[in-house]
Structure formats: C-alpha cells, structure tokens
Design an enzyme around this catalytic site. Structure first.
Site, PDB file in Angstrom:
ATOM      1  N   LYS A 157      40.653  55.888  55.207  1.00 38.64           N
ATOM      2  CA  LYS A 157      40.815  57.005  56.130  1.00 38.64           C
ATOM      3  C   LYS A 157      40.920  56.521  57.576  1.00 38.64           C
ATOM      4  O   LYS A 157      40.061  55.781  58.050  1.00 38.64           O
ATOM      5  CB  LYS A 157      39.626  57.974  56.013  1.00 38.64           C
ATOM      6  CG  LYS A 157      39.828  59.269  56.818  1.00 38.64           C
ATOM      7  CD  LYS A 157      38.567  60.086  56.887  1.00 38.64           C
ATOM      8  CE  LYS A 157      37.640  59.650  58.006  1.00 38.64           C
ATOM      9  NZ  LYS A 157      38.192  59.910  59.353  1.00 38.64           N
ATOM     10  N   LEU A 206      32.868  61.247  55.697  1.00 39.82           N
ATOM     11  CA  LEU A 206      33.174  60.186  56.654  1.00 39.82           C
ATOM     12  C   LEU A 206      33.654  60.896  57.914  1.00 39.82           C
ATOM     13  O   LEU A 206      34.624  61.653  57.872  1.00 39.82           O
ATOM     14  CB  LEU A 206      34.249  59.245  56.095  1.00 39.82           C
ATOM     15  CG  LEU A 206      34.377  57.856  56.737  1.00 39.82           C
ATOM     16  CD1 LEU A 206      33.057  57.091  56.678  1.00 39.82           C
ATOM     17  CD2 LEU A 206      35.474  57.054  56.056  1.00 39.82           C
ATOM     18  N   ASP A 207      32.965  60.682  59.033  1.00 39.68           N
ATOM     19  CA  ASP A 207      33.217  61.443  60.254  1.00 39.68           C
ATOM     20  C   ASP A 207      34.654  61.326  60.739  1.00 39.68           C
ATOM     21  O   ASP A 207      35.360  60.369  60.414  1.00 39.68           O
ATOM     22  CB  ASP A 207      32.273  60.978  61.370  1.00 39.68           C
ATOM     23  CG  ASP A 207      30.810  61.180  61.009  1.00 39.68           C
ATOM     24  OD1 ASP A 207      30.531  62.082  60.206  1.00 39.68           O
ATOM     25  OD2 ASP A 207      29.972  60.413  61.515  1.00 39.68           O
ATOM     26  N   ILE A 208      35.065  62.285  61.564  1.00 44.20           N
ATOM     27  CA  ILE A 208      36.410  62.295  62.149  1.00 44.20           C
ATOM     28  C   ILE A 208      36.708  60.979  62.859  1.00 44.20           C
ATOM     29  O   ILE A 208      37.793  60.415  62.727  1.00 44.20           O
ATOM     30  CB  ILE A 208      36.558  63.479  63.132  1.00 44.20           C
ATOM     31  CG1 ILE A 208      36.504  64.807  62.373  1.00 44.20           C
ATOM     32  CG2 ILE A 208      37.858  63.377  63.921  1.00 44.20           C
ATOM     33  CD1 ILE A 208      36.489  66.022  63.276  1.00 44.20           C
ATOM     34  N   SER A 220      35.365  58.072  62.344  1.00 48.25           N
ATOM     35  CA  SER A 220      35.044  56.904  61.518  1.00 48.25           C
ATOM     36  C   SER A 220      36.223  56.578  60.614  1.00 48.25           C
ATOM     37  O   SER A 220      37.047  57.436  60.298  1.00 48.25           O
ATOM     38  CB  SER A 220      33.802  57.162  60.664  1.00 48.25           C
ATOM     39  OG  SER A 220      32.669  57.399  61.481  1.00 48.25           O
TER      40      SER A 220
END
Length: 303
Positions: A131, A179-181, A183
């Site tokens: 990602k 999973l954070d924006i 990250s």
C-alpha cells in the site's frame, strides 16, 4: 287405578360427565369432559423412530456452545461464514447435519464442514498489497480512496506460473488489519474468514513487523518503555520488540494493532514518526513487491 303420582326420575351424572343445573323448562344440559373415562387408559400419540440408517438430530444443549462459535474457534471458518454454511446444511455435529441457526453443542463435539463448503473455501482469495501513502486500508474517507481500488489486472505483480487476476476475487474482499493513510507496506486483503480471524481475531498472536523512521530526542528510559510499560486509552500495551536499526530508524514487532499505535507510542517517549512501513505479517514478508502492486498469497505461504 291409583291416584298416587309417580316419582320423577332424575339422571345422575356418571364418571366423565358434568351435571349442570336444569333449565327453567326442566331440561338438563351436559358437556363432555376432556378427561378419559374411568378404567380406560389415555392413548398417547405414536412416536416416530428415525428411518433405518439415519441418526436422530442432535438434541439442543442450552449449556453448550454455539456451533458457529465452535467452527470459528477451531479455525474452520469465520462466524459469519459458519452461519451461512449452517443455513445451507453444510455443517455436521457428530455426523449429524445441522440447519438451525443458534444450535448449540458440547464443547468437545466433532464439528465438520461438508465437502461443498471446503471447495468454496479453496476458491477464496487472499491478496498481498504494498500500500502506498494516500490510501486508506478500509472504508473510504473524504478525499481518500480505499486500497482495494488498486486490486486490478494492470497492478498485479505476476510471476511465472501464478494465477492471473480473477474479478470474482473482489467480491467480499476485505482488509485483515489496518494501515494508516500515511503508512506504507504490507496490507493483506482476503475473502477467507479463517485468514482474517488468524490475523485480527481477538485471540490473534500473529506478529507484525514495522520499520519506523523517527525524529526528536528519545527521553531517558524511552526504549525500555516502548518495549513494555506504556498504556494507550487507559489500557496497558502488550510487550513489544523494539530496537534501533540505525540512527533514525526503529524496528517494531507487535502482537496487537491499536489505531495509530506506533505513532502514539513514539510520542509518549519524545519521538515523532516521519515514515512507517510494515514489512511482515506472521511468516509472510513484503519482500520485493513494488509499491502500489499486489499478488496472490502463494501456495505454501502461511501466516
């Protein structure tokens, strides 16, 4: 002929009859009782025995465990999948088919899935995505797209002998963990409830490894606190493996996944995260998968 009047005959109610007061016209009203007549045994309705070669249905066990919970706890499927399988008659308890939602069984009962359910599970896909920054792992947010939009044919990182993209694998595909924006790194998306439970279930102990670039000055004893001793939202965190990789990068290995956990942990010890990348979940590594590309979980890969 005698003028003496004849006595009037009165019918006395016998067993099983109700006598009621006579009406003004002198008639007597009677009703039958539901009780059996004296001396006659009451006939019970016949009981049906199971057909030859068939087992009786499992008795409901109020003190037992829901069959859907047993299936999930044993890693056979998720509870949502279990309910769907039960409704379709694809679940057996001690060899007997179960079709009623909420059915309970002994904690040690043998619970199995029909061959059709197993074939369906074999067709469920698990996808690994690297990602990039700017995509959310789950539901879309204003100004940001969910990472699942990257799962398309042109983004597949296809190696020789691996299956090509199948659009049917998008149905029910969901992230197994956040999973954070801001990250990057390994995000697992799956149709398989067994995989989701293994990675993010309440009792999951699967390790997640991160490489974290930081700025700031670590307070005295901060590394030890990162390893064990911090609390978030009023609850103590599980022990973690935290070590320096170089002058500005830490390696974290966690067994839990609270929202923005690593960033908040670092803030508590005087550090600010400027880059975060997940490189491993369980025994599956991100490896050389390029950013924005995805691949199927390979045969033999297990978390």
């Amino acid at each position: 002929m005698s003028d003496t009047p004849k006595p009037r005959r009165v019918r006395v109610p016998g067993p099983g009859r109700d006598a009621r007061p006579s009406s003004p016209g002198g008639s007597t009203s009677r009703s039958r009782s539901s009780a059996p007549a004296a001396g006659k045994p009451r006939r019970e309705p016949p009981t049906r025995s199971p057909a030859a070669g068939q087992r009786p249905p499992p008795a409901e066990n109020p003190a037992g465990v829901r069959v859907s919970k047993l299936l999930a706890e044993r890693g056979l499927c998720s509870r949502r999948e279990a309910d769907a399988y039960i409704e379709r008659g694809l679940v057996f308890v001690d060899g007997v088919r179960v079709t009623e939602l909420g059915t309970r069984a002994r904690p040690d009962a043998e619970v199995t899935l029909a061959a059709e359910a197993k074939r369906q599970q074999a067709r469920q896909a698990t996808i690994l995505l690297n990602k990039p920054v700017g995509f959310v792992s789950g539901q879309p947010e204003p100004g940001y797209e969910p990472a699942v939009v990257l799962i398309r044919r042109e983004n597949q990182w296809l190696q020789e002998g691996e299956p090509e993209f199948d659009p049917r694998h998008l149905k029910g595909l969901a992230p197994a963990g956040r999973l954070d924006i801001d990250s990057t790194g390994l995000l697992v998306l799956t149709q398989d409830g067994r995989v989701a439970r293994q990675l993010i279930g309440e009792d999951s102990g699967v390790e997640k490894e991160y490489l974290v670039r930081v700025e700031g000055e670590l307070r005295p004893g901060g590394l030890e606190l990162l390893q064990h001793g911090l609390a978030l939202d009023g609850k103590p965190l599980k022990p973690a493996q935290v070590s320096w990789q170089n002058a500005d990068q830490l390696r974290f290995v966690l067994r839990e996944g609270k929202k923005r956990q690593i960033r908040r942990m670092c803030e508590l010890v005087g550090l600010q995260v400027v880059g975060l990348k997940r490189v491993r979940m369980g025994r599956v590594r991100l490896g050389d998968l390029p950013a924005g590309r995805w691949r199927y979980l390979r045969e033999g890969e297990v978390f």
